[in-house]
Design a protein around this motif. Sequence first.
Motif, PDB file in Angstrom:
ATOM      1  N   ALA A  19     -53.050  40.764 105.539  1.00  0.00           N
ATOM      2  CA  ALA A  19     -52.036  40.637 104.494  1.00  0.00           C
ATOM      3  C   ALA A  19     -52.214  41.657 103.370  1.00  0.00           C
ATOM      4  O   ALA A  19     -51.262  41.958 102.648  1.00  0.00           O
ATOM      5  CB  ALA A  19     -52.064  39.231 103.908  1.00  0.00           C
ATOM      6  N   GLU A  20     -53.411  42.184 103.218  1.00  0.00           N
ATOM      7  CA  GLU A  20     -53.712  43.047 102.072  1.00  0.00           C
ATOM      8  C   GLU A  20     -52.779  44.253 101.939  1.00  0.00           C
ATOM      9  O   GLU A  20     -52.266  44.512 100.843  1.00  0.00           O
ATOM     10  CB  GLU A  20     -55.170  43.484 102.114  1.00  0.00           C
ATOM     11  N   PRO A  21     -52.512  45.033 102.984  1.00  0.00           N
ATOM     12  CA  PRO A  21     -51.611  46.176 102.803  1.00  0.00           C
ATOM     13  C   PRO A  21     -50.213  45.773 102.336  1.00  0.00           C
ATOM     14  O   PRO A  21     -49.624  46.433 101.474  1.00  0.00           O
ATOM     15  CB  PRO A  21     -51.562  46.820 104.198  1.00  0.00           C
ATOM     16  N   MET A  25     -48.342  46.722  98.803  1.00  0.00           N
ATOM     17  CA  MET A  25     -46.997  47.298  98.697  1.00  0.00           C
ATOM     18  C   MET A  25     -46.152  46.485  97.723  1.00  0.00           C
ATOM     19  O   MET A  25     -45.437  47.048  96.889  1.00  0.00           O
ATOM     20  CB  MET A  25     -46.295  47.321 100.056  1.00  0.00           C
ATOM     21  N   LEU A  26     -46.221  45.171  97.845  1.00  0.00           N
ATOM     22  CA  LEU A  26     -45.455  44.279  96.976  1.00  0.00           C
ATOM     23  C   LEU A  26     -45.867  44.471  95.516  1.00  0.00           C
ATOM     24  O   LEU A  26     -45.015  44.612  94.635  1.00  0.00           O
ATOM     25  CB  LEU A  26     -45.656  42.823  97.406  1.00  0.00           C
ATOM     26  N   GLY A  33     -42.263  50.128  90.633  1.00  0.00           N
ATOM     27  CA  GLY A  33     -41.050  50.580  91.299  1.00  0.00           C
ATOM     28  C   GLY A  33     -41.298  51.678  92.316  1.00  0.00           C
ATOM     29  O   GLY A  33     -40.382  52.365  92.744  1.00  0.00           O
ATOM     30  N   ILE A  34     -42.552  51.834  92.707  1.00  0.00           N
ATOM     31  CA  ILE A  34     -42.896  52.839  93.717  1.00  0.00           C
ATOM     32  C   ILE A  34     -42.928  52.157  95.071  1.00  0.00           C
ATOM     33  O   ILE A  34     -43.591  51.146  95.256  1.00  0.00           O
ATOM     34  CB  ILE A  34     -44.251  53.499  93.406  1.00  0.00           C
ATOM     35  N   TYR A  39     -44.556  52.891 107.171  1.00  0.00           N
ATOM     36  CA  TYR A  39     -44.164  52.392 108.495  1.00  0.00           C
ATOM     37  C   TYR A  39     -42.868  51.583 108.485  1.00  0.00           C
ATOM     38  O   TYR A  39     -42.499  50.997 109.499  1.00  0.00           O
ATOM     39  CB  TYR A  39     -45.300  51.565 109.105  1.00  0.00           C
ATOM     40  N   GLY A  40     -42.190  51.523 107.358  1.00  0.00           N
ATOM     41  CA  GLY A  40     -40.920  50.811 107.277  1.00  0.00           C
ATOM     42  C   GLY A  40     -41.034  49.315 107.488  1.00  0.00           C
ATOM     43  O   GLY A  40     -40.170  48.709 108.099  1.00  0.00           O
TER      44      GLY A  40
END
Length: 100
Positions: A19-21, A25-26, A33-34, A39-40
Amino acid sequence: EAADDEELKIANELTKAAAEPYLNMLNTWLSSGILDDPYGEFLVVDSQANKHFTNYWWETNFTQRPELAVGPTLKSRCWQICIIGKYARVLTTSGHDEFS
């Protein structure tokens, strides 16, 4: 019982590592806002249609993809997550040091 505890510990560690990656991202999206999604896989996508902050940019550049939300909580909050990241993007790129 000790084996069950060890298996549970391993399962929890693997779940956390997996879950870490996504959680990173979240966090990056919500705080600055980045969008760092090589990997979409994230619930927001950047269409890169326009680089100027206009009404058109607001409506088209970052859109939600609720089908990629992990779990019911994120899925039900997808719209809010998208909007918060957009606001963070505007604030961090507008030269306000307190947001960067």
